[in-house]
Scaffold this motif. Structure first.
Motif: not given
Length: 409
Positions: A171-175, A181-190
């Motif tokens: 959850g922290l990594l999503r934020s 600027g890494r929405n791709d990684l944000s989706l991955l960690v979500a």
């Protein structure tokens, strides 16, 4: 292949939406024309005079040439990709130093303490990106190692605690990933947060994971992303119906309701957003109280902050500023939420063309959270718009601020 020339009206619409998705009424009023006339320009039924074109360009924060050019519309300035390579490598499973991963897994209690410390720093430190980048790579490796290690029969309880820590860390990594600027990684960690919460059979953390996913969707530019975010929030709220009622469930339900509020606003359903705030999020906030369960910072203050955001997005700057006058963010545990509030106040003043007030708030934000300022697309866009229109007596201060943030004039 040559790029086809786009009509002026389509370019006006493009930059109006790209630079804050502002209402036609707000832009038209500040340019001294009617909303109907601006609509006719954007639909190709009217051709703006040179004077009106110049006013539109100034208000949209672009040169006149951008509305007339043969080139494809350029993206407005955005924050650079600033994710730490070490964090990216850790998420991909590539550790620069394998010896840093202990032979024996870290205990869930130690993981819990480290994750909570990382979250506390992330929400409160003015240099939270620097702080996060110093601890997250090792924490990712240790958490994933612990989850893998506690597989044998008889370790179900230990594994569950490790999975809970993993869900909170993701959850922290999503934020972090979204803000860098890494929405791709944000989706991955979500997605990883969701899987960890489900494997832990923890309905509160499953709801938190859906809240995280909703925020990832709200940060994308796809036309259907807002609708998907609302659907994700609705699923999360429905799943919480099986949880015993109380402040914790109310806080997560309320946080998910706020995702839906923003989704309604992004689709310009202003009255639906206001009604959801009043009828659904508000009662949940009263039940939850001022809280920070699952680091959502949900409570009455956050509901009022979202009410202000809705009015800002709707172009109702006067009403948004009226609401802002009654908001006190000093007691909030999240520096990020306080930063967002003040940035939206600056956006409201920008809508009213009160440039001196915009500048004052931007300079205060640079002091409050310099690392957030450097990574905020909205802050960058506000500065670019000021550079194009502010009075000469303030131009040097704006130019110096832009230079400190690496924004081209």
């Amino acid at each position: 292949m040559e790029t086809p020339r786009l009509p002026v009206g389509e370019r006006v619409r493009y930059y109006r939406r790209k630079n804050g998705n502002r209402k036609q009424a707000a832009v038209a009023g500040l340019c001294g024309i009617t909303e109907r006339y601006l609509s006719q320009i954007e639909n190709g039924h009217k051709v703006p005079s040179p004077e009106v074109l110049a006013r539109l360009a100034s208000e949209l924060g672009v040169p006149v040439a951008a509305l007339l050019s043969d080139e494809a519309p350029q993206q407005t300035p955005s924050a650079p990709l600033t994710s730490s390579p070490d964090i990216v490598r850790a998420l991909m499973g590539h550790q620069a130093d394998r010896s840093s991963v202990p032979a024996n897994p870290v205990s869930p209690a130690d993981l819990r303490e480290r994750v909570e410390a990382a979250w506390s720093s992330w929400q409160s430190s003015p240099i939270r990106f620097t702080d996060a980048e110093s601890v997250l790579p090792a924490l990712i490796a240790d958490t994933e190692h612990a989850v893998r290690a506690h597989q044998p029969p008889g370790e179900a309880a230990v594994r569950r605690e490790a999975l809970r820590a993993a869900a909170d860390l993701y959850g922290l990594l999503r934020s972090y990933c979204r803000r860098t600027g890494r929405n791709d990684l944000s989706l991955l960690v979500a997605d990883r947060a969701m899987r960890a919460a489900e494997d832990a059979d923890d309905p509160i953390r499953v709801a938190a994971a859906q809240w995280n996913l909703g925020h990832v969707l709200l940060s994308t530019d796809r036309a259907d992303a807002a609708a998907e975010a609302a659907e994700t929030a609705a699923h999360g709220i429905a799943r919480l119906d099986s949880v015993s009622p109380g402040p914790e469930a109310a806080a997560l339900k309320g946080a998910l309701e706020l995702v839906s509020v923003v989704a309604e606003a992004r689709q310009q359903r202003w009255w639906q957003a206001r009604e959801r705030l009043r009828e659904r999020a508000g009662p949940m906030a009263e039940l939850a109280g001022e809280s920070n369960r699952q680091w959502t910072v949900f409570g009455p203050t956050n509901v009022t902050l979202h009410a202000m955001s809705v009015e800002m997005l709707a172009g109702e700057a006067a009403e948004a500023l009226r609401l802002a006058d009654a908001i006190d963010t000093s007691s909030l545990p999240s520096c990020e939420r306080a930063f967002t509030f003040r940035l939206e106040v600056a956006e409201c003043y920008d809508q009213r063309r009160e440039d001196a007030a915009v500048l004052v708030h931007l300079r205060d934000l640079e002091v409050l959270a310099p690392e957030d300022m450097a990574r905020s697309p909205l802050a960058h866009n506000l500065i670019v718009r000021l550079l194009h229109r502010i009075r000469p007596m303030y131009r040097q201060q704006v130019a110096q601020l832009a230079e400190r943030l690496g924004i081209a004039a």
